[in-house]
Each structure stands twice: as structure tokens, then as C-alpha cells.
Design an enzyme around this catalytic site. Structure first.
Site, mmCIF file in Angstrom:
data_model
loop_
_atom_site.group_PDB
_atom_site.id
_atom_site.type_symbol
_atom_site.label_atom_id
_atom_site.label_comp_id
_atom_site.label_asym_id
_atom_site.label_seq_id
_atom_site.Cartn_x
_atom_site.Cartn_y
_atom_site.Cartn_z
ATOM 1 N N HIS A 55 -27.643 9.683 -2.008
ATOM 2 C CA HIS A 55 -28.201 10.052 -0.572
ATOM 3 C C HIS A 55 -29.391 10.830 -0.545
ATOM 4 O O HIS A 55 -29.258 11.844 0.204
ATOM 5 C CB HIS A 55 -27.072 10.308 0.279
ATOM 6 C CG HIS A 55 -26.145 9.187 0.378
ATOM 7 N ND1 HIS A 55 -26.220 7.915 1.187
ATOM 8 C CD2 HIS A 55 -24.781 8.769 -0.145
ATOM 9 C CE1 HIS A 55 -25.388 7.118 1.139
ATOM 10 N NE2 HIS A 55 -24.391 7.661 0.139
ATOM 11 N N ASN A 128 -21.246 4.717 5.979
ATOM 12 C CA ASN A 128 -22.555 3.855 5.574
ATOM 13 C C ASN A 128 -22.808 2.723 6.541
ATOM 14 O O ASN A 128 -22.339 2.514 7.530
ATOM 15 C CB ASN A 128 -21.914 3.250 4.309
ATOM 16 C CG ASN A 128 -22.065 3.891 3.081
ATOM 17 O OD1 ASN A 128 -22.919 5.181 2.958
ATOM 18 N ND2 ASN A 128 -21.203 3.850 2.168
#
Ligand code: NDP
EC number: 1.11.1.6
Length: 502
Positions: A55, A128
Site C-alpha cells: 500500500h 480494502n
């Protein structure tokens, strides 16, 4: 002198020049005593903190959560205490695999992290844009991420590594199907859902516990790119998400999401397992809506861009371990792993006092006995009460916020996650949701993503698609035949013959 502020050193002394180095004569050399030059150059070398291993590329903004329904029967969390209640929040969206310079419009799962600055501490949902994940056991997390990153020798992403891992871990099939479906490339962060993905828990004022899944549904509607459309976008801009999110907030078009929960009474988890054969705590599975309908909680909008991307988004730190009284964890193994790994990443990247940074700082009073270490700024402590218990007025615990006891029992062991478990029925349910055109795009995308992968790995994966639905395997086989084999690609996906290693 103008009325602009005086330029100073970092120690506050006014500076006479920010243009010319101090030299012996006009040609130089430069004097070591030009401390400000040295400070400036040294500071430049330290302008980065380690990027996140996963990420790394992200986009974020501040917003407001508004509770629109009464859910106090499930949770005593103050954030839900009354209809109409508003809580300041921060969101950070991200891709998983790409480094900081990666293009935004790549096919990847998106991170969907939310920090709610509640009056009883920060509550982070580190989710997510998909309701499930590739693996369900934290032992597999570093291995899975390795397959998404660069091959040690070629320094290229390796389709062979990805499909080798996925085909050996069929629990990934559900997430792989979502990733390769139309939802795999949202056009911008506002056009996708968010999911807490893990099973968490809520507990109410009467001490009753409920297992819970968090869902955040986009009000903008889903909008996604095909691979071809995304390639065109990336050719023009690698920053399409930053442009879109920043731009819409500056224009006053605040993106909004509806916030829902699915709720399972604590004692129903076993019944769910017996009925379905799935664990309620398996991150590779959803709870079907038919069994656990979505219950509305509220909505949030993003309405303020950060003033400084680095300090507010790059240094924002989201931890699934940040829960507040009324919200708790569950036995979900991956969640338990992330409860350690996320805060540990921040301690490493930013420093042990990362929660004191303005963006991470709770908006309620903070009082603890952690001491010293690198830069413990902003912590105002009573100098005599630097240990606990003490007789000098230091902060004390509040037993009223103890969560109800868990009923865990069982034999300690390392339980098989994969085995003969059912990894196919939920991908099947998803596959059945796709219309024919969507299925054709899925087959084509999968075949493209398998370019260069050794035949025996492709065959192993095709056997999994067959088990989901004969039409799934057949469709990918046909697309593979149509696309042909790209030998140039094959030589780049691994550094030696994978066949030889089988
Ligand atoms: P439902 O028909 O009640 O729900 C289907 C869900 O699938 C909706 O949430 C919908 O999201 C979502 N969806 C539609 N297209 C896609 C896609 N391409 N990628 C990901 N999600 C998509 O069915 P069930 O609850 O019985 O679940 C059936 C399957 O739907 C599951 O196996 C799972 O793969 C998928 N799903 C289920 C979710 C759940 O929590 N139950 C959540 C998301 C997906 P939307 O409303 O935003 O269009």
C-alpha cells in the site's frame, strides 16, 4: 523589509541570505562554517521515510461520518451513540503492490483505510475495496506479498510467481476472480466500495457481543476501466486517482459512501459453520447477504483535502488494532496477524511516537505511561506520576470499558487452513453474478495475466477454475488459445526454468 515572515534557521535565528554559499572569494571553496547550507543539504537527504512495503501509493482526504440509524442495540461505541452524530475522519486509499511511483490506474486490490477520530479514541477500519483477501492465515501474508513484488534477480514483477502461489493456494480463487473481474480497476477512489473484510465484533451496554462485517458502499456508483482503457489513462497520467480525488474535493463535489454492517449474534458462529461449511472468521469468504442482510448505520463524505500530503497522508498510520469501547476483534487469524504487523510497520517507518503526529493524534485526551524514545513530543505528563500504580494523581484505568469475556476454548495446534475446505462455492456464486460479456472480459483478462507462465502452473490453475464452474475453466482455456503464447514474456517472468524446479 517587507511584512513577510523572516526566514530563520531551524533553531529560529534570522538568516541574512538564502542565495549564496559562503566561500573564500567568489570562486570558492565553500566553508564548513556555512552551517545553514549543510543543514539544507542534510535535510534534503532525509526527506523520505521508508515507503510502506504494501500500500505504498496512496491518496487521502478528511471527511465526516454521520450516523443516520440507531445501532446502539449492537454497540456502546460513542461514535454510534445517537442518530445525527458527526465524527471527523480521514480516509486513505491505495494500491497494494505498486511502489510510490506506480501508476494509479493499475489492476490491483485497493486499500480503503478509514480513521474515525471518536471521543473515546481513534477507531481505524483498515479495509480494502474487496470483501475478501487472497489468504486466510497470517503465515502466508509475507509469502503472498513477495509474489506481488519484484523478482530478486530480474527485478521485474513475475506472473510466474503470482500464479505459482495462487494455484498452490486455492483459497485465493475468490479474490483472484474479483481482481480479474470488471471491479479490478476502479476509475478513481470514489467509484468503489470499501469493506472492513475481516470479521470484527461489536458489544453493547448490556455486555452482549455480535460478530460484524463493515461495508461502505459508494454513492457515486461503480465505474471501472478495462485493461485497454486503463493503459490509455496511464499513458497520459500516472496520477489519475490523485487528480480525481483532489480535484473533486476542491470543486466541492464531495464523494459519499453509505455505511452498513452485517451482524451475527455471538453464539450463531458455530451454527453458521455447520450450515455452510465455512468459518465466520475466514477472510477468504463473505457472509451471504441472504443470511446476514446489510443494516444501515450512516454515511460519510470526504470534504477536505490535506494541506501537506507528506505529513497528513504519507505519515497517516492506520491500525486495525485501533478499536474503541463497543468495538472489538474476532478470532479471524489474518486479523490477529495484522493487529501486530500494522502498528509495527508504523513504529519502523515513522517512529515509536507516530500516534502523536497531528494526523494520527486522537481528538480526545491521551494519557499513558509510555516514556521517552525518539521524539515523544506533545505528551504532557505529570512528572511525579511516571510509573503505575502511583500516589501522585497519574491516569488510572476504567474497568467500565472492559469488553465482555470471550468464550474461546479448544486444543492448541496448527490447524490446516486449506485441506479439503470449500474454496469454490463462493467464487461460483460471484461468477454467476457476471453477465456473458463480463465473463468474456474476465477470461480475456485472466489469459493476459497468465502470459509467460509455465504450462504446468497454468494447468494447475485451470483445474481450480474448472472446479468453480466448467464454463469458467473452458472460457479461460479458449482465451489463452486465442491470445497465443508470448515467449518474450515467458523469459521475463522467472530467472530459470520453472519446469525444472517442479
Ligand atoms: P448478493 O447477490 O446478495 O450480493 C452480491 C454482491 O456482489 C453485492 O454486494 C455486489 O456489490 C457484489 N458484486 C457484484 N459484482 C461484483 C464484482 N465484479 N466483484 C465483486 N463484487 C461484486 O450475493 P451474496 O451475498 O450471496 O454473495 C454472492 C457473491 O457476491 C459472494 O460469493 C461474493 O463473491 C460477492 N460479494 C458478496 C458480498 C457479501 O458481503 N455478501 C460483498 C461483495 C461481493 P454491489 O452491491 O456494490 O454491486
Amino acid at each position: 523589509m517587507s511584512d513577510r515572515p523572516r526566514l530563520t534557521t531551524t533553531a529560529g535565528a534570522p538568516l541574512s541570505s538564502n542565495q549564496n554559499a559562503k566561500t573564500v572569494g567568489p570562486r570558492g571553496p565553500v566553508l564548513l562554517e556555512d552551517y545553514q547550507l549543510i543543514e539544507k543539504l542534510a535535510h534534503q537527504n532525509r526527506e523520505r521515510v521508508p515507503e510502506r512495503v504494501v500500500h505504498a501509493k496512496g491518496w487521502g482526504a478528511y471527511g465526516t461520518l454521520t450516523v443516520t440509524e440507531d445501532v446502539t442495540r449492537y454497540s456502546r461505541a460513542k461514535v454510534f451513540s445517537e442518530v445525527g452524530k458527526k465524527t471527523e475522519m480521514l480516509a486513505r486509499f491505495s494500491t497494494v503492490a505498486g511502489e510510490q511511483g506506480a501508476a494509479d490506474a493499475e489492476r490491483d486490490v485497493r486499500g480503503f483505510s478509514l480513521k474515525f477520530y471518536t471521543e473515546e479514541g481513534n477507531w481505524d477500519v483498515v479495509g480494502n475495496n474487496t470483501p475478501v483477501f487472497f489468504v486466510g492465515d497470517p503465515y502466508k501474508f509475507p509469502d503472498f506479498i513477495h509474489t506481488q513484488k519484484r523478482h530478486p534477480r530480474t527485478n521485474l514483477r513475475s506472473a510466474t510467481a503470482m500464479w505459482d502461489f495462487w494455484s498452490l493456494c486455492p483459497e485465493s480463487l475468490h479474490q483472484v476472480t474479483i481482481l480479474m473481474s470488471d471491479r479490478g480497476i476502479p476509475v478513481d477512489p470514489s467509484r468503489m466500495n470499501g469493506y472492513g473484510s475481516h470479521t470484527f465484533s461489536l458489544w453493547n451496554a448490556a455486555g452482549e457481543r455480535f460478530w460484524v462485517k463493515f461495508h461502505f458502499k459508494t454513492r457515486q456508483g461503480h465505474k471501472t476501466f478495462t485493461n485497454e482503457e486503463a493503459e490509455k489513462v496511464i499513458a497520459k497520467s500516472r496520477e489519475s486517482y490523485q487528480e480525481a480525488l483532489y480535484g473533486m474535493i476542491e470543486a466541492g463535489e464531495f464523494p459519499k459512501w453509505d455505511f452498513f454492517i452485517q451482524v451475527m449474534p455471538e453464539m450463531e458462529a458455530e451454527e453458521f459453520e455447520q450450515k455452510t461449511g465455512w468459518s465466520a472468521f475466514d477472510l477468504t469468504k463473505v457472509w451471504p447477504h441472504g443470511m446476514y442482510p446489510l443494516i444501515k448505520v450512516g454515511e460519510f463524505e470526504l470534504n477536505r483535502n490535506p494541506d501537506n500530503y507528506f505529513t497528513e497522508i504519507e505519515q497517516s498510520a492506520f491500525n486495525p488494532s485501533n478499536v474503541v469501547p463497543g468495538i472489538g476483534f474476532s478470532p479471524d487469524k489474518m486479523l490477529q496477524g495484522r493487529l501486530f504487523s500494522y502498528p509495527d510497520a508504523h513504529r519502523y517507518r515513522i517512529g515509536v511516537h507516530y500516534e502523536s503526529l497531528e494526523v494520527n493524534k486522537p481528538r480526545c485526551p491521551v494519557a499513558h505511561y509510555n516514556r521517552d524514545g525518539s521524539m515523544p513530543f506533545g505528551l504532557k505528563t505529570n512528572p511525579d506520576a511516571y510509573y503505575e500504580p502511583n500516589s501522585f494523581g497519574g491516569p488510572v484505568e476504567d474497568p467500565s470499558v472492559e469488553e465482555p469475556p470471550h468464550r474461546y476454548s479448544g486444543q492448541v495446534g496448527r490447524y490446516e487452513f486449506r485441506g479439503e475446505a470449500d474454496h469454490y462455492s463462493q467464487p461460483r456464486a460471484l461468477f454467476k453474478l457476471f453477465d456473458d460479456a463480463h465473463k468474456q472480459r474476465l477470461f480475456k483478462t485472466l489469459a493476459g495475466a497468465m502470459q509467460g507462465v509455465p504450462e504446468f502452473i497454468v494447468e494447475r490453475q485451470l483445474a481450480h477454475f474448472d472446479k468453480v464452474d466448467a464454463a469458467y475453466g473452458a472460457g479461460v482455456r479458449k482465451a489463452l488459445a486465442e491470445q497465443g503464447r508470448d515467449d518474450a514474456q515467458a523469459s521475463l517472468t522467472t530467472s530459470h526454468s520453472a519446469e525444472a524446479a517442479e
